[in-house]
Design a protein around this motif. Sequence first.
Motif, short mmCIF file in Angstrom:
data_model
loop_
_atom_site.label_atom_id
_atom_site.label_comp_id
_atom_site.label_asym_id
_atom_site.label_seq_id
_atom_site.Cartn_x
_atom_site.Cartn_y
_atom_site.Cartn_z
N GLU A 205 44.55 -1.11 2.49
CA GLU A 205 44.90 -1.07 3.92
C GLU A 205 43.71 -1.17 4.86
O GLU A 205 43.63 -0.44 5.86
CB GLU A 205 45.72 0.18 4.23
CG GLU A 205 47.04 0.23 3.48
CD GLU A 205 47.95 1.35 3.96
OE1 GLU A 205 47.48 2.21 4.74
OE2 GLU A 205 49.12 1.35 3.58
N PRO A 206 42.76 -2.07 4.60
CA PRO A 206 41.72 -2.32 5.61
C PRO A 206 42.25 -3.30 6.64
O PRO A 206 43.34 -3.86 6.50
CB PRO A 206 40.60 -2.95 4.79
CG PRO A 206 41.35 -3.76 3.77
CD PRO A 206 42.59 -2.94 3.41
N VAL A 282 46.07 -13.56 -1.95
CA VAL A 282 45.70 -12.64 -3.02
C VAL A 282 45.26 -11.30 -2.42
O VAL A 282 45.63 -10.23 -2.91
CB VAL A 282 44.59 -13.24 -3.89
CG1 VAL A 282 44.02 -12.19 -4.86
CG2 VAL A 282 45.11 -14.44 -4.66
N LEU A 283 44.51 -11.39 -1.33
CA LEU A 283 44.07 -10.16 -0.65
C LEU A 283 45.24 -9.42 -0.05
O LEU A 283 45.26 -8.17 -0.05
CB LEU A 283 43.05 -10.50 0.43
CG LEU A 283 41.80 -11.26 -0.03
CD1 LEU A 283 40.89 -11.57 1.16
CD2 LEU A 283 41.04 -10.47 -1.08
N TYR A 284 46.23 -10.15 0.47
CA TYR A 284 47.41 -9.48 1.03
C TYR A 284 48.10 -8.63 -0.03
O TYR A 284 48.61 -7.53 0.25
CB TYR A 284 48.40 -10.50 1.58
CG TYR A 284 47.86 -11.39 2.67
CD1 TYR A 284 46.73 -11.04 3.40
CD2 TYR A 284 48.48 -12.60 2.98
CE1 TYR A 284 46.23 -11.87 4.41
CE2 TYR A 284 47.99 -13.43 3.98
CZ TYR A 284 46.87 -13.07 4.68
OH TYR A 284 46.39 -13.89 5.67
N GLN A 285 48.14 -9.15 -1.26
CA GLN A 285 48.82 -8.43 -2.33
C GLN A 285 47.95 -7.31 -2.91
O GLN A 285 48.46 -6.23 -3.24
CB GLN A 285 49.20 -9.40 -3.44
CG GLN A 285 50.19 -10.48 -2.99
CD GLN A 285 50.43 -11.53 -4.06
OE1 GLN A 285 51.20 -11.31 -4.99
NE2 GLN A 285 49.76 -12.67 -3.95
N ARG A 286 46.66 -7.57 -3.02
CA ARG A 286 45.78 -6.58 -3.63
C ARG A 286 45.44 -5.42 -2.68
O ARG A 286 45.39 -4.26 -3.09
CB ARG A 286 44.47 -7.26 -4.08
CG ARG A 286 44.64 -8.25 -5.21
CD ARG A 286 44.54 -7.58 -6.56
NE ARG A 286 43.19 -7.16 -6.86
CZ ARG A 286 42.29 -7.92 -7.49
NH1 ARG A 286 42.63 -9.15 -7.89
NH2 ARG A 286 41.09 -7.47 -7.75
N PRO A 289 46.60 -5.28 3.67
CA PRO A 289 45.87 -4.97 4.90
C PRO A 289 46.75 -4.33 5.97
O PRO A 289 47.94 -4.67 6.11
CB PRO A 289 45.36 -6.34 5.36
CG PRO A 289 45.37 -7.19 4.14
CD PRO A 289 46.52 -6.71 3.32
N ALA A 290 46.16 -3.41 6.70
CA ALA A 290 46.87 -2.79 7.82
C ALA A 290 46.91 -3.73 9.02
O ALA A 290 47.73 -3.55 9.93
CB ALA A 290 46.19 -1.48 8.21
N LEU A 291 46.03 -4.75 9.03
CA LEU A 291 45.98 -5.72 10.11
C LEU A 291 45.25 -6.96 9.60
O LEU A 291 44.28 -6.85 8.85
CB LEU A 291 45.24 -5.15 11.32
CG LEU A 291 44.96 -6.10 12.50
CD1 LEU A 291 46.26 -6.47 13.20
CD2 LEU A 291 43.97 -5.49 13.48
N VAL A 292 45.74 -8.13 10.01
CA VAL A 292 45.06 -9.39 9.70
C VAL A 292 44.71 -10.06 11.03
O VAL A 292 45.59 -10.27 11.88
CB VAL A 292 45.94 -10.33 8.86
CG1 VAL A 292 45.20 -11.64 8.56
CG2 VAL A 292 46.35 -9.66 7.55
N VAL A 293 43.43 -10.39 11.23
CA VAL A 293 42.96 -10.99 12.47
C VAL A 293 42.32 -12.34 12.15
O VAL A 293 41.56 -12.47 11.20
CB VAL A 293 41.92 -10.09 13.18
CG1 VAL A 293 41.53 -10.69 14.53
CG2 VAL A 293 42.46 -8.68 13.36
#
Length: 444
Positions: A205-206, A282-286, A289-293
Motif C-alpha cells: 500500500e505505498p 504486476v506492482l498493482y497485484q504485488r 498501492p494506496a494511490l497511483v499517480v
Amino acid sequence: MTTQIFMASTLYGTATLAAALDAGCFAPADRRILLVSNNTATPETTPSVDRMPGFGRLRTRFDDVVSWNEAIFPFHPGGWQPRPEDVPMWERYLRLAWGLGDDDVALAVESIQVHPALGVTQIFADAPITVYADGLMSYGPTRNKLDPLVGTRVERLLHLDLVPGLTPLLLTEFGVPPEVVPTPVFTKVLAELADTGDDLPALTEPALLLGQYLSALNILSPDEEEELHVRMLRGAAGLGHERIVFKPHPSAPARFARTLEREAERLGVDLTVLDTPVLAEVLYQRMRPALVVGCFSTGLLTASALYGLPVARVGTGTLLDRLSPYENSNRVPVTVVDALLPEPSDHAAVTEQRRGMDTGALTSLVRAVGYAMQPKILPELRPEAERYLAEHLNGGAWRYFKKKRLTSLGLPGGIPQRLAFLPRSAAARRVVRRARKLRRSLKR
C-alpha cells in the motif's frame, strides 16, 4: 495450412494477445508465430520483449517466436520500409526464413499506421489483418491516412475496455468494427505475471508514481519532465502518503531518480526507486498501492478500471497546451485522462475515485477532438463537432482545443460567425499570401 503471425513490441501487448487467444478471439490455426520487434532507439542495448521478466508465462500460447530485428538487420524497425518493387522478394525471403511455405497467413499487429507493423502488412499483401490496441490511442483517430490496400484488409480492432462505454475511433474510416478483449480474461493473464520480478521490494500500500519518459518524445524537455515527477511526489505527499514508489520508464536516465530522491528527503517521505523492468500491473497485484499517480499513462486507467485503485493525474494541462501539431496521436489519451481523473489537489475526488465526466459527455468530447485532429479522415464527424463546440466552449472545454485550429477548420470558437466564410475563401487566401509576400519583401 494456416499460420497466424502476431506482432508485439511490449510485454503489455503480448499479454493482450495472450488474453485474446485465451478468450477465443482468434480462429484455430495450424501454427501461431509471435513476431517480436524491439522499437527502442537503441535496440542493441535494450532488452526486447522476449527477454523481459514474465515473458515465459506468455510464450506458451505460441508455437514459435521470431525476431523482426533479426529479419531486417541492420535496419531499424521504426525507420525501415520495403520498397514496393521489393515486396515480392521480401515475402519469399520471410516465408523461407520462418518456414511458412505456401501457408495462408493471417496477421495481428499493433500501430498499423506506422512501421514496423505497416511494413509487415505490406509484405504479406494478401493476408487478412486484425489490429489490436493495448492502450488509450485506440480511442483516437487513425494518426495518418492509411493506404486502402492495407486499411480495407483490416477485419476488426481488438481493444481493452479501459473506459467502459467509450467506443474507439481508430480505423472507423474503413468501417472496422471494435471488439473488446474480455476484462476478466485479461486480468487472469496478468495474474500469471504477479510473481515475476524477484528483486521487487516487499512493500504494501505505498503510493506509486508512474514515469513515461516524455522528453524522449520531445513533448517535454528533460528538466520539465524532472519537475513533472517532483510534482507527482509532492501530490502524493500532500495526500498524506509517506511511503512512495517510483517506477521510471525503462529507458529514462538515472538523473530523474536522483532529483526525486533529493525532493523526497526534503519532504521527509520514504522513496523507493524501482530498477526491475516489470509491468505496472504486476506492482498493482504485488503491492496493492494506496494511490497511483501519473501523467497520461495507460497504467492509470488499468489501475482504476481493472483493479479499483485510487488514481490521480499530474501535468495533463501542460501537455494539452504543448502537444504539437494538434493532430499529435497522444492528444486523445491526454484528453481522456484529463477529463476523467482528478488531480492530487482534489482530495475528495481522489479518495472517492470520482470521475470528471460521464461516458456520454466524454464520448462527445473525444469525437469533437477526433474531428479537429483528423478532419479529412473523419469528415462525417463535423456536425457533431460543431454542435459540441457551440454548446460547450463557454465551459471548461477550451483546454482541449486551439483557437487557431478551430479557425482553420471554420469551426465554432475560431472566428466570429460573420467571418466564418474566410477560411474557405480562395480570394481571402490570395490576399493573405500577397500580404505576407509584401511583408517579407519590405523586411529585406
